[in-house]
Design a protein around this motif. Structure first.
Motif, PDB file in Angstrom:
ATOM      1  N   LEU A 146       0.871  -1.174   0.000  1.00 47.90           N
ATOM      2  CA  LEU A 146       0.000   0.000   0.000  1.00 47.90           C
ATOM      3  C   LEU A 146       0.905   1.219   0.000  1.00 47.90           C
ATOM      4  O   LEU A 146       1.767   1.359   0.873  1.00 47.90           O
ATOM      5  CB  LEU A 146      -0.893  -0.010   1.241  1.00 47.90           C
ATOM      6  CG  LEU A 146      -1.790   1.194   1.469  1.00 47.90           C
ATOM      7  CD1 LEU A 146      -2.834   1.299   0.366  1.00 47.90           C
ATOM      8  CD2 LEU A 146      -2.479   1.075   2.818  1.00 47.90           C
ATOM      9  N   SER A 147       0.756   2.085  -1.007  1.00 47.89           N
ATOM     10  CA  SER A 147       1.570   3.305  -1.115  1.00 47.89           C
ATOM     11  C   SER A 147       0.682   4.522  -0.936  1.00 47.89           C
ATOM     12  O   SER A 147      -0.324   4.664  -1.629  1.00 47.89           O
ATOM     13  CB  SER A 147       2.264   3.373  -2.472  1.00 47.89           C
ATOM     14  OG  SER A 147       3.183   2.312  -2.617  1.00 47.89           O
ATOM     15  N   ILE A 148       1.072   5.393  -0.020  1.00 46.48           N
ATOM     16  CA  ILE A 148       0.311   6.605   0.269  1.00 46.48           C
ATOM     17  C   ILE A 148       1.208   7.789  -0.042  1.00 46.48           C
ATOM     18  O   ILE A 148       2.233   7.996   0.614  1.00 46.48           O
ATOM     19  CB  ILE A 148      -0.136   6.635   1.749  1.00 46.48           C
ATOM     20  CG1 ILE A 148      -0.973   5.391   2.049  1.00 46.48           C
ATOM     21  CG2 ILE A 148      -0.887   7.923   2.052  1.00 46.48           C
ATOM     22  CD1 ILE A 148      -1.196   5.138   3.517  1.00 46.48           C
ATOM     23  N   LYS A 149       0.834   8.552  -1.066  1.00 53.83           N
ATOM     24  CA  LYS A 149       1.624   9.710  -1.467  1.00 53.83           C
ATOM     25  C   LYS A 149       1.389  10.872  -0.516  1.00 53.83           C
ATOM     26  O   LYS A 149       0.267  11.117  -0.081  1.00 53.83           O
ATOM     27  CB  LYS A 149       1.265  10.136  -2.889  1.00 53.83           C
ATOM     28  CG  LYS A 149       1.730   9.169  -3.938  1.00 53.83           C
ATOM     29  CD  LYS A 149       1.457   9.706  -5.324  1.00 53.83           C
ATOM     30  CE  LYS A 149       1.979   8.729  -6.349  1.00 53.83           C
ATOM     31  NZ  LYS A 149       1.874   9.261  -7.704  1.00 53.83           N
ATOM     32  N   GLU A 150       2.466  11.571  -0.230  1.00 53.30           N
ATOM     33  CA  GLU A 150       2.458  12.787   0.583  1.00 53.30           C
ATOM     34  C   GLU A 150       1.726  12.618   1.919  1.00 53.30           C
ATOM     35  O   GLU A 150       0.766  13.332   2.209  1.00 53.30           O
ATOM     36  CB  GLU A 150       1.877  13.955  -0.217  1.00 53.30           C
ATOM     37  CG  GLU A 150       2.658  14.297  -1.468  1.00 53.30           C
ATOM     38  CD  GLU A 150       4.131  14.618  -1.243  1.00 53.30           C
ATOM     39  OE1 GLU A 150       4.476  15.197  -0.195  1.00 53.30           O
ATOM     40  OE2 GLU A 150       4.955  14.268  -2.099  1.00 53.30           O
ATOM     41  N   PRO A 151       2.163  11.674   2.756  1.00 60.40           N
ATOM     42  CA  PRO A 151       1.574  11.594   4.094  1.00 60.40           C
ATOM     43  C   PRO A 151       1.930  12.869   4.861  1.00 60.40           C
ATOM     44  O   PRO A 151       2.839  13.602   4.462  1.00 60.40           O
ATOM     45  CB  PRO A 151       2.265  10.375   4.707  1.00 60.40           C
ATOM     46  CG  PRO A 151       3.583  10.311   4.001  1.00 60.40           C
ATOM     47  CD  PRO A 151       3.303  10.780   2.601  1.00 60.40           C
ATOM     48  N   LYS A 152       1.227  13.106   5.942  1.00 56.29           N
ATOM     49  CA  LYS A 152       1.514  14.344   6.687  1.00 56.29           C
ATOM     50  C   LYS A 152       2.972  14.363   7.108  1.00 56.29           C
ATOM     51  O   LYS A 152       3.576  13.321   7.398  1.00 56.29           O
ATOM     52  CB  LYS A 152       0.575  14.504   7.875  1.00 56.29           C
ATOM     53  CG  LYS A 152       0.793  13.564   9.016  1.00 56.29           C
ATOM     54  CD  LYS A 152      -0.169  13.886  10.143  1.00 56.29           C
ATOM     55  CE  LYS A 152       0.206  13.102  11.381  1.00 56.29           C
ATOM     56  NZ  LYS A 152      -0.596  13.481  12.528  1.00 56.29           N
ATOM     57  N   SER A 153       3.560  15.541   7.122  1.00 56.64           N
ATOM     58  CA  SER A 153       5.000  15.676   7.331  1.00 56.64           C
ATOM     59  C   SER A 153       5.444  15.271   8.729  1.00 56.64           C
ATOM     60  O   SER A 153       6.612  14.960   8.937  1.00 56.64           O
ATOM     61  CB  SER A 153       5.439  17.113   7.037  1.00 56.64           C
ATOM     62  OG  SER A 153       4.790  18.008   7.917  1.00 56.64           O
ATOM     63  N   THR A 154       4.530  15.248   9.674  1.00 57.33           N
ATOM     64  CA  THR A 154       4.887  14.932  11.056  1.00 57.33           C
ATOM     65  C   THR A 154       4.486  13.512  11.463  1.00 57.33           C
ATOM     66  O   THR A 154       4.431  13.209  12.654  1.00 57.33           O
ATOM     67  CB  THR A 154       4.223  15.938  12.021  1.00 57.33           C
ATOM     68  OG1 THR A 154       2.801  15.872  11.827  1.00 57.33           O
ATOM     69  CG2 THR A 154       4.724  17.346  11.779  1.00 57.33           C
ATOM     70  N   ILE A 155       4.232  12.640  10.500  1.00 57.05           N
ATOM     71  CA  ILE A 155       3.763  11.289  10.812  1.00 57.05           C
ATOM     72  C   ILE A 155       4.787  10.562  11.686  1.00 57.05           C
ATOM     73  O   ILE A 155       5.991  10.693  11.486  1.00 57.05           O
ATOM     74  CB  ILE A 155       3.435  10.486   9.539  1.00 57.05           C
ATOM     75  CG1 ILE A 155       2.619   9.252   9.897  1.00 57.05           C
ATOM     76  CG2 ILE A 155       4.690  10.156   8.752  1.00 57.05           C
ATOM     77  CD1 ILE A 155       1.889   8.646   8.743  1.00 57.05           C
ATOM     78  N   THR A 156       4.286   9.825  12.666  1.00 56.08           N
ATOM     79  CA  THR A 156       5.156   9.107  13.588  1.00 56.08           C
ATOM     80  C   THR A 156       5.015   7.604  13.404  1.00 56.08           C
ATOM     81  O   THR A 156       4.053   7.123  12.803  1.00 56.08           O
ATOM     82  CB  THR A 156       4.804   9.453  15.051  1.00 56.08           C
ATOM     83  OG1 THR A 156       3.490   8.957  15.334  1.00 56.08           O
ATOM     84  CG2 THR A 156       4.885  10.951  15.303  1.00 56.08           C
TER      85      THR A 156
END
Length: 72
Positions: free
Chosen positions: A20-30
């Motif tokens: 599963l590829s998710i483009k541009e996840p939020k920049s602060t993802i942990t």
């Protein structure tokens, strides 16, 4: 331009793999948020590939790549 993609590899019920590829996840993802998302996907059986369910996560990674676009 820097492009980011979150890639999560899963094992399917038939023993094969799916990513599963998710483009541009939020920049602060942990890591904790990624693990929570994986748990939700697996527990609620959000996705299937054909008749095969996602049964476990194999890996997760945030891929960053720099892309230069030329006007032609």
């Amino acid at each position: 331009m820097l492009e980011k993609t979150l890639q999560i590899a899963f094992e399917l019920s038939n023993g094969k793999s799916a990513t599963l590829s998710i483009k541009e996840p939020k920049s602060t993802i942990t890591e904790q948020e990624v693990n929570a998302a994986i748990a939700t996907i697996l527990n609620q059986q959000v996705f299937k590939k054909g008749e095969d369910a996602y049964v476990s996560a194999k890996s997760a990674k945030l891929v960053e790549r720099f892309v230069s676009t030329f006007e032609v």
